[in-house]
Design a protein around this motif. Structure first.
Motif, PDB file in Angstrom:
ATOM      1  N   ASN A   1     -10.629   5.989   1.785  1.00  0.00           N
ATOM      2  CA  ASN A   1     -10.428   5.684   0.363  1.00  0.00           C
ATOM      3  C   ASN A   1      -9.482   4.501   0.168  1.00  0.00           C
ATOM      4  OD1 ASN A   1     -12.161   7.617  -0.548  1.00  0.00           O
ATOM      5  ND2 ASN A   1     -10.584   9.131  -0.997  1.00  0.00           N
ATOM      6  N   PHE A   2      -8.436   4.458   0.996  1.00  0.00           N
ATOM      7  CA  PHE A   2      -7.513   3.317   0.915  1.00  0.00           C
ATOM      8  C   PHE A   2      -8.295   2.026   1.203  1.00  0.00           C
ATOM      9  CE2 PHE A   2      -4.746   0.170   2.843  1.00  0.00           C
ATOM     10  CZ  PHE A   2      -3.685   0.115   1.941  1.00  0.00           C
ATOM     11  N   GLN A   3      -9.121   2.083   2.252  1.00  0.00           N
ATOM     12  CA  GLN A   3      -9.872   0.868   2.626  1.00  0.00           C
ATOM     13  C   GLN A   3     -10.873   0.483   1.542  1.00  0.00           C
ATOM     14  OE1 GLN A   3     -11.085   2.322   6.448  1.00  0.00           O
ATOM     15  NE2 GLN A   3      -9.197   1.625   7.442  1.00  0.00           N
ATOM     16  N   ALA A   4     -11.519   1.485   0.927  1.00  0.00           N
ATOM     17  CA  ALA A   4     -12.490   1.189  -0.154  1.00  0.00           C
ATOM     18  C   ALA A   4     -11.774   0.491  -1.307  1.00  0.00           C
ATOM     19  CB  ALA A   4     -13.146   2.476  -0.634  1.00  0.00           C
ATOM     20  N   PHE A   5     -10.591   0.989  -1.646  1.00  0.00           N
ATOM     21  CA  PHE A   5      -9.827   0.372  -2.731  1.00  0.00           C
ATOM     22  C   PHE A   5      -9.426  -1.045  -2.341  1.00  0.00           C
ATOM     23  CE2 PHE A   5      -5.908  -0.717  -4.893  1.00  0.00           C
ATOM     24  CZ  PHE A   5      -6.203  -0.417  -6.215  1.00  0.00           C
TER      25      PHE A   5
ATOM     26  N   THR B   1      -2.661   5.966   8.169  1.00  0.00           N
ATOM     27  CA  THR B   1      -3.354   6.544   7.009  1.00  0.00           C
ATOM     28  C   THR B   1      -2.425   6.555   5.804  1.00  0.00           C
ATOM     29  OG1 THR B   1      -4.707   7.884   8.469  1.00  0.00           O
ATOM     30  CG2 THR B   1      -4.532   8.633   6.194  1.00  0.00           C
ATOM     31  N   PRO B   2      -2.586   5.598   4.908  1.00  0.00           N
ATOM     32  CA  PRO B   2      -1.688   5.550   3.747  1.00  0.00           C
ATOM     33  C   PRO B   2      -1.841   6.776   2.847  1.00  0.00           C
ATOM     34  CG  PRO B   2      -2.788   3.442   4.051  1.00  0.00           C
ATOM     35  CD  PRO B   2      -3.468   4.433   4.959  1.00  0.00           C
ATOM     36  N   PHE B   3      -0.753   7.114   2.210  1.00  0.00           N
ATOM     37  CA  PHE B   3      -0.690   8.246   1.268  1.00  0.00           C
ATOM     38  C   PHE B   3      -1.370   7.884  -0.043  1.00  0.00           C
ATOM     39  CE2 PHE B   3       1.964  10.084  -2.220  1.00  0.00           C
ATOM     40  CZ  PHE B   3       1.708  11.427  -2.011  1.00  0.00           C
ATOM     41  N   ALA B   4      -1.230   6.614  -0.427  1.00  0.00           N
ATOM     42  CA  ALA B   4      -1.709   6.169  -1.746  1.00  0.00           C
ATOM     43  C   ALA B   4      -1.923   4.660  -1.677  1.00  0.00           C
ATOM     44  CB  ALA B   4      -0.665   6.493  -2.807  1.00  0.00           C
ATOM     45  N   CYS B   5      -2.583   4.128  -2.703  1.00  0.00           N
ATOM     46  CA  CYS B   5      -2.711   2.671  -2.830  1.00  0.00           C
ATOM     47  C   CYS B   5      -1.525   2.231  -3.689  1.00  0.00           C
ATOM     48  CB  CYS B   5      -4.015   2.304  -3.514  1.00  0.00           C
ATOM     49  SG  CYS B   5      -5.448   2.969  -2.646  1.00  0.00           S
ATOM     50  N   VAL B   6      -0.554   1.608  -3.058  1.00  0.00           N
ATOM     51  CA  VAL B   6       0.677   1.269  -3.771  1.00  0.00           C
ATOM     52  C   VAL B   6       0.649  -0.218  -4.123  1.00  0.00           C
ATOM     53  CG1 VAL B   6       3.192   1.313  -3.728  1.00  0.00           C
ATOM     54  CG2 VAL B   6       1.896   3.094  -2.560  1.00  0.00           C
ATOM     55  N   LEU B   7       0.590  -0.470  -5.429  1.00  0.00           N
ATOM     56  CA  LEU B   7       0.507  -1.854  -5.914  1.00  0.00           C
ATOM     57  C   LEU B   7       1.905  -2.372  -6.205  1.00  0.00           C
ATOM     58  CD1 LEU B   7      -2.473  -1.392  -8.408  1.00  0.00           C
ATOM     59  CD2 LEU B   7      -2.548  -2.463  -6.139  1.00  0.00           C
ATOM     60  N   LEU B   8       2.122  -3.637  -5.875  1.00  0.00           N
ATOM     61  CA  LEU B   8       3.413  -4.279  -6.159  1.00  0.00           C
ATOM     62  C   LEU B   8       3.146  -5.433  -7.127  1.00  0.00           C
ATOM     63  CD1 LEU B   8       6.410  -4.137  -5.384  1.00  0.00           C
ATOM     64  CD2 LEU B   8       5.937  -5.712  -3.523  1.00  0.00           C
ATOM     65  N   PHE B   9       3.659  -5.298  -8.346  1.00  0.00           N
ATOM     66  CA  PHE B   9       3.419  -6.282  -9.411  1.00  0.00           C
ATOM     67  C   PHE B   9       4.490  -7.365  -9.387  1.00  0.00           C
ATOM     68  CE2 PHE B   9       1.018  -2.648 -10.578  1.00  0.00           C
ATOM     69  CZ  PHE B   9      -0.124  -3.184 -11.153  1.00  0.00           C
TER      70      PHE B   9
ATOM     71  N   CYS C   1      -5.164   8.269  -3.386  1.00  0.00           N
ATOM     72  CA  CYS C   1      -6.415   7.998  -2.654  1.00  0.00           C
ATOM     73  C   CYS C   1      -6.757   9.184  -1.756  1.00  0.00           C
ATOM     74  CB  CYS C   1      -6.344   6.686  -1.871  1.00  0.00           C
ATOM     75  SG  CYS C   1      -5.117   6.630  -0.554  1.00  0.00           S
ATOM     76  N   ASP C   2      -6.229  10.374  -2.121  1.00  0.00           N
ATOM     77  CA  ASP C   2      -6.474  11.544  -1.277  1.00  0.00           C
ATOM     78  C   ASP C   2      -7.927  11.999  -1.400  1.00  0.00           C
ATOM     79  OD1 ASP C   2      -6.529  13.628  -3.513  1.00  0.00           O
ATOM     80  OD2 ASP C   2      -4.667  12.526  -3.869  1.00  0.00           O
ATOM     81  N   ALA C   3      -8.228  13.079  -0.651  1.00  0.00           N
ATOM     82  CA  ALA C   3      -9.628  13.493  -0.458  1.00  0.00           C
ATOM     83  C   ALA C   3     -10.292  14.085  -1.696  1.00  0.00           C
ATOM     84  CB  ALA C   3      -9.694  14.483   0.702  1.00  0.00           C
ATOM     85  N   ARG C   4      -9.559  14.180  -2.815  1.00  0.00           N
ATOM     86  CA  ARG C   4     -10.245  14.540  -4.054  1.00  0.00           C
ATOM     87  C   ARG C   4     -11.273  13.485  -4.419  1.00  0.00           C
ATOM     88  NH1 ARG C   4      -5.336  14.713  -8.209  1.00  0.00           N
ATOM     89  NH2 ARG C   4      -4.293  13.559  -6.547  1.00  0.00           N
ATOM     90  N   TYR C   5     -11.043  12.272  -3.926  1.00  0.00           N
ATOM     91  CA  TYR C   5     -11.831  11.137  -4.399  1.00  0.00           C
ATOM     92  C   TYR C   5     -12.768  10.627  -3.323  1.00  0.00           C
ATOM     93  CZ  TYR C   5      -8.288  11.728  -7.847  1.00  0.00           C
ATOM     94  OH  TYR C   5      -7.475  12.309  -8.787  1.00  0.00           O
ATOM     95  N   SER C   6     -13.805   9.932  -3.790  1.00  0.00           N
ATOM     96  CA  SER C   6     -14.778   9.311  -2.889  1.00  0.00           C
ATOM     97  C   SER C   6     -14.522   7.802  -2.890  1.00  0.00           C
ATOM     98  CB  SER C   6     -16.186   9.578  -3.410  1.00  0.00           C
ATOM     99  OG  SER C   6     -16.327   8.936  -4.668  1.00  0.00           O
ATOM    100  N   ALA C   7     -15.210   7.101  -1.981  1.00  0.00           N
ATOM    101  CA  ALA C   7     -15.106   5.640  -1.961  1.00  0.00           C
ATOM    102  C   ALA C   7     -15.579   5.066  -3.303  1.00  0.00           C
ATOM    103  CB  ALA C   7     -15.926   5.084  -0.806  1.00  0.00           C
ATOM    104  N   ALA C   8     -16.609   5.712  -3.896  1.00  0.00           N
ATOM    105  CA  ALA C   8     -17.130   5.229  -5.192  1.00  0.00           C
ATOM    106  C   ALA C   8     -16.047   5.357  -6.278  1.00  0.00           C
ATOM    107  CB  ALA C   8     -18.376   6.020  -5.574  1.00  0.00           C
ATOM    108  N   ASP C   9     -15.309   6.467  -6.252  1.00  0.00           N
ATOM    109  CA  ASP C   9     -14.200   6.619  -7.215  1.00  0.00           C
ATOM    110  C   ASP C   9     -13.182   5.492  -7.030  1.00  0.00           C
ATOM    111  OD1 ASP C   9     -14.996   9.088  -8.401  1.00  0.00           O
ATOM    112  OD2 ASP C   9     -14.221  10.161  -6.649  1.00  0.00           O
ATOM    113  N   MET C  10     -12.876   5.185  -5.772  1.00  0.00           N
ATOM    114  CA  MET C  10     -11.846   4.180  -5.499  1.00  0.00           C
ATOM    115  C   MET C  10     -12.318   2.781  -5.945  1.00  0.00           C
ATOM    116  SD  MET C  10      -9.554   6.218  -4.597  1.00  0.00           S
ATOM    117  CE  MET C  10      -8.232   5.004  -4.514  1.00  0.00           C
TER     118      MET C  10
END
Ligand SMILES: Cc1ncc(COP(=O)(O)O)c(C=O)c1O
Length: 350
Positions: free
Chosen positions: A251-255, A275-283, A334-343
């Motif tokens: 999911n991280f990679q899909a995002f 394996t990242p925990f989340a997609c962490v954006l830095l603005f 980006c945990d397993a609740r989500y699919s690549a399509a969600d990301m």
């Protein structure tokens, strides 16, 4: 867990916030991560903060060093013994100050599962007791290869569990006595079930399950150092942890591959096998972060602001780098609740 988020009604689609109870289409326990976790000689608590508090009360260290970029729950668990050292997820590792002395304890965090294993030997040679926090990747390589005195991980942050955390000692250090399992700690489970039904299109009130989730989180905070509930222990046995973890990496990679915005950075793991925990954006600024946060919420994408540091006295003056990062980050689950399509949808929503 269902692939491609089937079971979710498109009209109800949303992303982030509290876990719902997912359908499990793969039986748990027989993968290397599940076996490793089950075989760990660990004490199980309801929450990560309770694990840290119990360890500190047991160890009696007069000073406990926390990294400057840290969540309020850990700061509260340490209490008056707290001192801070400079560290944040934009650095490869923290800067340990000279006044961290023999007899003190130091907590290191594998921020967002982005860091490689890091030996505790040098810190231990200085007489420090090293406590590693693996909440963001409890079965990752650093957690599994750790040579720290103690490790803890809140399991409920990366797995769909109403409560649960583990405390262990990779080097055979003495652990606190085992707390009683506490069923009240699992108060989030009804909210997780209702959210699941809501997402599938059933006539469930969103304000009601949200209120239940918030009340359950407050209850868990009050319970502090109690043991993990029996219901979470049973659910943990059913989770195919290695697959869930692999899904997080996919999911991280899909995002990452669909994020088109140029003005925003995505915090990357120190190497691609992590394996990242989340997609962490830095603005680029706090203002840009706030505009993006509002835009995402309007698209029913609920990011997490990790972690506000302004309530810590003098923190901005002493740790400007950590505060500057805290002002500019937004974490997308980006945990397993989500699919690549969600990301992909989240990357487009951004
Ligand atoms: C890195 C880290 N450690 C510990 C905790 C505390 O876990 P719990 O909420 O289960 O007490 C959190 C919670 O956000 C966290 O992010």
């Amino acid at each position: 867990m269902n692939r491609e988020s089937d079971g979710v009604d498109d009209a109800r689609w949303e992303h982030g916030s509290d876990f719902h109870w997912p359908g499990l289409d793969i039986a748990g326990t027989d993968d290397d991560a599940s076996r490793w976790l089950a075989g760990l000689e660990a004490i199980r608590y309801a929450a990560g903060r309770g694990a840290l508090r119990a360890l500190l009360d047991h160890g009696g260290w007069p000073r406990v060093w926390l990294p400057s970029y840290v969540c309020a729950e850990l700061v509260a668990a340490v209490g008056d013994r707290v001192r801070f050292y400079a560290d944040d997820p934009s650095q490869a590792q923290g800067r340990i100050p000279a006044d961290a002395q023999s007899g003190h304890a130091i907590v290191r965090i594998n921020y967002f599962g982005l860091r490689r294993p890091n030996s505790a030997a040098t810190l231990r040679e200085r007489g420090l007791t090293v406590i590693d926090d693996h909440t963001h990747d409890p079965c990752g390589p650093w957690a599994r290869d750790s040579d720290a005195d103690y490790c803890l991980a809140s399991l409920r942050k990366s797995l769909p569990l109403p409560d649960g955390a583990v405390l262990w000692s990779p080097v055979g250090g003495r652990l606190p006595s085992k707390p009683e399992a506490c069923e009240a700690a699992a108060a989030k489970l009804p909210a997780m079930l209702l959210k699941s039904l809501y997402l599938a299109g059933h006539p469930v009130s969103k304000p009601r399950f949200r209120a239940l989730a918030i009340a359950a989180e407050d209850r868990l905070a009050e319970l502090a150092g109690v043991g993990m509930s029996a219901v979470s222990a049973e659910l943990l046995e059913c989770l195919p942890i290695a697959q869930l973890r692999a899904r997080r990496r996919e999911n991280f990679q899909a995002f990452a591959s669909h994020l088109a915005a140029e003005e925003v950075g995505l915090l990357q793991p120190a190497d691609p096998s992590l394996t990242p925990f989340a997609c962490v954006l830095l603005f680029p600024s706090a203002v840009a972060r706030e505009l993006a946060r509002r835009r995402l919420i309007a698209a029913r994408i609920y990011p997490a602001v990790l972690w506000p540091l302004d309530e810590l006295p003098d923190h901005r003056a002493m740790f400007p780098e950590a505060c500057e990062v805290a002002d500019r980050v937004l974490a997308l689950h980006c945990d397993a609740r989500y699919s690549a399509a969600d990301m992909q949808r989240v990357a487009a929503g951004y």
